[in-house]
Design an enzyme around this catalytic site. Structure first.
Site, PDB file in Angstrom:
ATOM      1  N   ARG A 246       0.084  -1.057   1.745  1.00 63.52           N
ATOM      2  CA  ARG A 246       0.520   0.597   3.356  1.00 63.52           C
ATOM      3  C   ARG A 246       0.217   1.883   2.932  1.00 63.52           C
ATOM      4  O   ARG A 246       0.365   1.431   1.664  1.00 63.52           O
ATOM      5  CB  ARG A 246       2.277   0.569   3.802  1.00 63.52           C
ATOM      6  CG  ARG A 246       2.132  -0.692   4.880  1.00 63.52           C
ATOM      7  CD  ARG A 246       1.867  -0.325   6.055  1.00 63.52           C
ATOM      8  NE  ARG A 246       2.278  -1.592   7.249  1.00 63.52           N
ATOM      9  CZ  ARG A 246       2.073  -2.561   7.069  1.00 63.52           C
ATOM     10  NH1 ARG A 246       0.967  -3.033   6.169  1.00 63.52           N
ATOM     11  NH2 ARG A 246       2.739  -3.649   8.143  1.00 63.52           N
ATOM     12  N   GLU A 275      -2.096   6.866   9.990  1.00 62.05           N
ATOM     13  CA  GLU A 275      -2.076   5.716  10.798  1.00 62.05           C
ATOM     14  C   GLU A 275      -2.439   6.120  12.751  1.00 62.05           C
ATOM     15  O   GLU A 275      -1.340   6.905  12.442  1.00 62.05           O
ATOM     16  CB  GLU A 275      -2.126   4.585  10.813  1.00 62.05           C
ATOM     17  CG  GLU A 275      -3.159   4.072   9.625  1.00 62.05           C
ATOM     18  CD  GLU A 275      -3.096   2.771   8.851  1.00 62.05           C
ATOM     19  OE1 GLU A 275      -2.899   1.901  10.029  1.00 62.05           O
ATOM     20  OE2 GLU A 275      -2.802   2.308   7.297  1.00 62.05           O
ATOM     21  N   HIS A 296      -7.477  -0.252   8.935  1.00 66.44           N
ATOM     22  CA  HIS A 296      -6.537  -1.533   9.251  1.00 66.44           C
ATOM     23  C   HIS A 296      -6.698  -3.266   9.579  1.00 66.44           C
ATOM     24  O   HIS A 296      -5.719  -3.627  10.726  1.00 66.44           O
ATOM     25  CB  HIS A 296      -4.983  -1.101   9.503  1.00 66.44           C
ATOM     26  CG  HIS A 296      -4.151  -1.362   9.162  1.00 66.44           C
ATOM     27  ND1 HIS A 296      -2.256  -1.128   9.762  1.00 66.44           N
ATOM     28  CD2 HIS A 296      -3.329  -2.895   8.973  1.00 66.44           C
ATOM     29  CE1 HIS A 296      -1.833  -1.569   9.231  1.00 66.44           C
ATOM     30  NE2 HIS A 296      -2.365  -3.327   8.550  1.00 66.44           N
TER      31      HIS A 296
HETATM   32  O1  LIG Z   1      -0.559  -4.697   8.157  1.00 63.72           O
HETATM   33  C1  LIG Z   1       0.276  -5.892   8.772  1.00 63.72           C
HETATM   34  C2  LIG Z   1       1.231  -7.426   8.943  1.00 63.72           C
HETATM   35  O2  LIG Z   1       2.348  -5.883   8.239  1.00 63.72           O
HETATM   36  O3  LIG Z   1       1.318  -7.820   9.562  1.00 63.72           O
END
Ligand SMILES: O=CC(=O)O
Length: 334
Positions: A246, A275, A296
Site C-alpha cells: 500500500r 490512488e 495497482h
Molecule cells: O490490493 C489488493 C488487495 O488488497 O486485494
C-alpha cells in the site's frame, strides 16, 4: 439455499463474469454492471438496504458510513486482501462481521513484486520504450549501452514476511538474492531455515544494509509511513525500493526527493499514496527510467480475481449457514 430467503448482496464493482453468474444463482445479487466507482450516496443507500456489502479496496467503508448501516447489514465481505479500506473496530462495534480474501493472491502479487524487482535495475521499460518510440533510437547492440545493475548475489530486505512476503522470498532466493526480513512482532523460523533468511529485529539496521527493499506488510496505523524520510535516508544510494503493498506505508514525497537527489537508485511501485492520483513527480521519474510505476495490478490476473470472488462467496455462504466465515477479520490488537 433452498427454502431460505436469499440475502441481498450489494457488490460495489463489476466482478469477473463467472463470479457474477454464481452470485446471481446464490444470492439476491445487486451488481454494478457498468463498473462505475460508487458515489458516497450510492454507498449509503447500499449499506442501508443490504444484508451483505461486497466492497473493493477502492471503497472507503469508514466509521461514518458504517454508522448509517441499516438493521439488515450483518456482513461486509471485502473483495480484496487488504482491509485498510474498512474501519474494522467500527464494524465490530455495530455487530457487523468483516471478511477478506487472503491467500489466493499471494503468488500473483509475488510475481508482480519480482517483475518490479527486475524491471527497475534491468531497465526493462526504458529498453522497451526505445523500440516502441520513434523506432530510430536503437543503434544496435553496444557494450556500454543500457547498462543496468545485477540483482543476482544482492541482498533483499523484506518488510513483512507474511504470506506474500514469503512468496516473494522464495522467488528471490531462486534469483540468487540473499533473503533478509523484518517483522514487527513475529519471527518466522521455518522460513529462516528454508530460505537461509536473516531476521532483523531492527528495521533501521536492515534498511542500511540492503540492495533492494520490498514492502509486503499490511497498511495499518502502525505501518503508516513505516519507510519514513528518516528511514529512507538510512538506505544506500545504490538501493532500490519495491512496493506492491500500500502506498501509505512509504513517505512517498520523501522517496521521490531521495531518488531525485540521487540518494536512492530507484523504485518499483504498484501502489501510491493517493490512488488513483499518481504524483506527477513520479511520472517524471518514470520517464527518466528511475522508477517503474504500475496502476495497482499486483493481484490482477483472471485466475486470481475469480479465486477472490469464490472466497467472497464462501464467506457469505458460510456466514448465512450460521458458521464463522473462514476469512473473518478481527481488529488488530497491539
Ligand atoms: O490490493 C489488493 C488487495 O488488497 O486485494
Amino acid at each position: 439455499m433452498p427454502g431460505k430467503k436469499k440475502p441481498l448482496v450489494v457488490i460495489t464493482r463489476k466482478l469477473p463474469d463467472p463470479v457474477e453468474t454464481r452470485m446471481r444463482e446464490l444470492f439476491d445479487a445487486r451488481l454494478n454492471l457498468d463498473d462505475h466507482p460508487m458515489s458516497q450516496p450510492e454507498l449509503v443507500a447500499a449499506i442501508r438496504e443490504a444484508d451483505v456489502l461486497v466492497p473493493t479496496v477502492t471503497d472507503r467503508i469508514d466509521a461514518a458510513l458504517i454508522a448509517q448501516a441499516g438493521p439488515n447489514l450483518k456482513l461486509i465481505a471485502n473483495f480484496g486482501n487488504g482491509v485498510d479500506n474498512i474501519d474494522i473496530p467500527a464494524a465490530q462495534k455495530q455487530g457487523i462481521t468483516v471478511t477478506n480474501t487472503p491467500n489466493v493472491l499471494n503468488e500473483d502479487t509475488a510475481d508482480m513484486t519480482m517483475a518490479l524487482m527486475l524491471a527497475v535495475p534491468r531497465r526493462l521499460v526504458e529498453g522497451a520504450n526505445v523500440l516502441q518510440g520513434d523506432g530510430g533510437a536503437w543503434q544496435g547492440w553496444s557494450p556500454t549501452w543500457m547498462l543496468g545493475r545485477r540483482i543476482w548475489g544482492k541482498r533483499l530486505g523484506i518488510v513483512g514476511m507474511g504470506r506474500i512476503g514469503t512468496a516473494v522470498a522464495r522467488r528471490a532466493k531462486a534469483f540468487g538474492l540473499s533473503i533478509h526480513y523484518h517483522n514487527r512482532k513475529h519471527v518466522a523460523p521455518a522460513i529462516e531455515e528454508e530460505l537461509e533468511a536473516t531476521y532483523w529485529e531492527s528495521l533501521d539496521q536492515m534498511l542500511a544494509r540492503m540492495d533492494i527493499v520490498s514492502v509486503n506488510c499490511p497498511s495499518t496505523p502502525a505501518t503508516y509511513h513505516l519507510l519514513s524520510a528518516r528511514r529512507l535516508a538510512l538506505m544506500q544510494p545504490t538501493a532500490y525500493v519495491v512496493n506492491t503493498a500500500r502506498g501509505e506505508i512509504i513517505d512517498e514525497d520523501a522517496l521521490v526527493k531521495m531518488i531525485e537527489q540521487g540518494k536512492l537508485a530507484g523504485a518499483g511501485l504498484d501502489v501510491f499514496a493517493h490512488e488513483p492520483a499518481v504524483s506527477p513527480k513520479l511520472v517524471k521519474l518514470a520517464r527518466k527510467g528511475k522508477v517503474v510505476i504500475l496502476p495497482h495490478m499486483g493481484s490482477a490476473t483472471l485466475e486470481g480475481r475469480i479465486d477472490m470472488g469464490e472466497k467472497v462467496i464462501i464467506n457469505i455462504r458460510t456466514f448465512f449457514d450460521g458458521h464463522r466465515p473462514p476469512d473473518r477479520v478481527l481488529p488488530i490488537r497491539n
